[in-house]
Scaffold this motif. Structure first.
Motif: not given
Length: 243
Positions: A82-97, A175-183
């Motif tokens: 959901x964040x990926x739809x609004x943020x300017x980024x090539x890659x988003x890293x999921x950092x577990x809270x 438990x940390x992941x990186x995703x391309x915004x395209x994915x």
């Protein structure tokens, strides 16, 4: 390349109520995680993706950035999508809270995987361990890789199984992941929940079972996830040692 760290944060949790707002030596769990993530040099920004106004207010109170997301997300990855739809980024890293001790250099290692022309859209971290008790602990996720460092399988069971050999260690999944915004925008929501994901309660198996690769990079920095009161005490003990 712009890389943004996103911390998915739900107010309610199954095993530890309101854990994101629990106090750890004078700071909330979400603040500890946020401030630790901000130390990563490769991240352009860090955003807490929360489901409750109380978390948003808590984050903004210590000077952090928080975005409200839908309350009905079933996983952290969906919340980040959901964040990926609004943020300017090539890659988003999921950092577990609930991983306040995730080393910033480990985050940078993961971010660095996308520095060149990557032949994958998802990456994660693992650490080599020799602890046989952890190996047999179902709360510790294990991973095995192929010769190109892509994940073959993740499991809560001891993996790999040593049939005729003495125990020689394993790879503990962090438990940390990186995703391309395209994915996240064009693939994640089209992936059907998988039977293996349902059995193991590991959402990364949905990615593998639908035919996508996950690059598994090694780090030497372990982390401590917070799911119980005992985990909170462990984190406090580590922070006191570091002080």
């Amino acid at each position: 390349m712009k890389i943004v760290g996103v911390i998915p944060a739900r107010l309610e949790s199954t095993r530890l109520a309101r854990k994101m707002l629990r106090d750890i030596l004078g700071k909330s769990l979400v603040q500890r995680t946020y401030e630790n993530a901000r130390k990563a040099g490769r991240l352009s920004d860090v955003i807490v993706a929360c489901d409750h106004e109380e978390i948003k207010q808590a984050v903004e109170a210590f000077g952090g950035k928080a975005w409200m997301t839908d309350k009905n997300h079933m996983s952290g990855t969906s919340r980040i999508a959901e964040v990926a739809r609004k943020v300017d980024a090539d890659v988003l890293i999921n950092i577990q809270g609930d991983e306040p001790l995730m080393d910033s250099s480990a985050v940078d290692t993961l971010a660095g995987a996308f520095a060149g022309k990557a032949d994958f859209q998802v990456a994660t971290l693992a650490i080599s361990k020799q602890d046989e008790e952890e190996y047999r602990n179902s709360n510790v996720v294990k991973v095995v890789r192929d010769h190109q460092d892509f994940a073959l399988y993740f499991s809560r069971s001891p993996l790999p199984h040593y049939r005729d050999l003495k125990f020689r260690g394993f790879l503990k999944h962090l438990g940390i992941y990186a995703y391309t915004r395209d994915f996240l925008l064009n693939h994640w929501h089209q992936l059907k929940p998988s039977s293996l994901e349902d059995r193991e309660r590991l959402e990364q198996l949905r990615i593998l079972e639908n035919g996508f690769k996950i690059k598994v990079l090694l780090t030497t920095k372990d982390s401590v996830g917070v799911d119980t009161e005992e985990d909170l005490r462990r984190v406090e003990a580590v922070l006191k040692q570091q002080a």
